[in-house]
Write a protein that holds these residues in place. Sequence first.
Motif, PDB file in Angstrom:
ATOM      1  N   ARG A  40       7.764   8.593  -2.498  1.00  0.00           N
ATOM      2  CA  ARG A  40       7.357   9.469  -3.607  1.00  0.00           C
ATOM      3  C   ARG A  40       5.964   9.070  -4.067  1.00  0.00           C
ATOM      4  O   ARG A  40       5.580   7.906  -4.010  1.00  0.00           O
ATOM      5  N   ASP A  41       5.225  10.054  -4.576  1.00  0.00           N
ATOM      6  CA  ASP A  41       3.860   9.796  -5.057  1.00  0.00           C
ATOM      7  C   ASP A  41       3.855   8.694  -6.115  1.00  0.00           C
ATOM      8  O   ASP A  41       2.963   7.840  -6.124  1.00  0.00           O
ATOM      9  N   LYS A  42       4.830   8.719  -6.997  1.00  0.00           N
ATOM     10  CA  LYS A  42       4.894   7.734  -8.084  1.00  0.00           C
ATOM     11  C   LYS A  42       5.036   6.303  -7.536  1.00  0.00           C
ATOM     12  O   LYS A  42       4.355   5.384  -8.001  1.00  0.00           O
ATOM     13  N   GLU A  43       5.924   6.112  -6.542  1.00  0.00           N
ATOM     14  CA  GLU A  43       6.118   4.778  -5.966  1.00  0.00           C
ATOM     15  C   GLU A  43       4.888   4.336  -5.189  1.00  0.00           C
ATOM     16  O   GLU A  43       4.491   3.172  -5.231  1.00  0.00           O
ATOM     17  N   LEU A  44       4.261   5.272  -4.482  1.00  0.00           N
ATOM     18  CA  LEU A  44       3.054   4.949  -3.729  1.00  0.00           C
ATOM     19  C   LEU A  44       1.928   4.540  -4.679  1.00  0.00           C
ATOM     20  O   LEU A  44       1.227   3.551  -4.433  1.00  0.00           O
ATOM     21  N   ALA A  45       1.783   5.248  -5.775  1.00  0.00           N
ATOM     22  CA  ALA A  45       0.756   4.900  -6.762  1.00  0.00           C
ATOM     23  C   ALA A  45       1.036   3.525  -7.366  1.00  0.00           C
ATOM     24  O   ALA A  45       0.104   2.728  -7.562  1.00  0.00           O
ATOM     25  N   ALA A  46       2.295   3.232  -7.641  1.00  0.00           N
ATOM     26  CA  ALA A  46       2.650   1.920  -8.204  1.00  0.00           C
ATOM     27  C   ALA A  46       2.340   0.801  -7.210  1.00  0.00           C
ATOM     28  O   ALA A  46       1.808  -0.248  -7.591  1.00  0.00           O
ATOM     29  N   LEU A  47       2.672   1.016  -5.930  1.00  0.00           N
ATOM     30  CA  LEU A  47       2.375   0.018  -4.911  1.00  0.00           C
ATOM     31  C   LEU A  47       0.873  -0.229  -4.821  1.00  0.00           C
ATOM     32  O   LEU A  47       0.419  -1.378  -4.808  1.00  0.00           O
ATOM     33  N   ASN A  48       0.093   0.835  -4.783  1.00  0.00           N
ATOM     34  CA  ASN A  48      -1.354   0.665  -4.685  1.00  0.00           C
ATOM     35  C   ASN A  48      -1.938   0.008  -5.927  1.00  0.00           C
ATOM     36  O   ASN A  48      -2.896  -0.771  -5.832  1.00  0.00           O
ATOM     37  N   ALA A  49      -1.364   0.265  -7.093  1.00  0.00           N
ATOM     38  CA  ALA A  49      -1.810  -0.419  -8.317  1.00  0.00           C
ATOM     39  C   ALA A  49      -1.520  -1.919  -8.209  1.00  0.00           C
ATOM     40  O   ALA A  49      -2.359  -2.751  -8.581  1.00  0.00           O
TER      41      ALA A  49
END
Length: 183
Positions: free
Chosen positions: A49-58
């Motif tokens: 999910r976009d949300k999990e991907l954004a959290a990982l990259n953060a």
Amino acid sequence: MIAFHGKGESVLGPARGYAAWMDRYGLGNAYSALLGAPVVASAFGGLVRDKELAALNAELRAQAFRGVLAVGVYTPDLLPEAQDGEALESYASWVADTLVPHIQKTLPVASTVPRQVGVDGVSLGGMVALEVGLRHPRVFGAVGSMQPAIRGREAALATLAAQARATQHQQIRLLSSDADPLL
């Protein structure tokens, strides 16, 4: 990190099963993606999910991935044995008391700092990772499990988790997916 594979790889036998993380699960590609952050959705085969991907990259922006030693180990099909626990206890003890010290002695990059070792696995291997890690919290500071095959073992694992927690703090990661029939 000791990596346990799924039941499908158990039938390959020890000579091939241990390599499942590289040969079948794409560990090499995932490792490269983490080192070359930011990570893109295709690194997950689009299954993120976009949300999990954004959290990982953060997280990766805050602290870059510096690597991990992943040791694939043959995982026998212990699901039929899970109810009595004898075979699981024997296997868990072998991993904690024989395999981990052997790795620490023979691989110079392996951490010898107490509890800097983790276990992880998928499906059958996820159940085994929980069993091994929670039975030996003095060895494993982190326990991971992806879509673990734990149906019917929930209460026993909750008991192991409570016992481990009373002994040592562990980082625990459970990962599943919307399409997991055992979610």
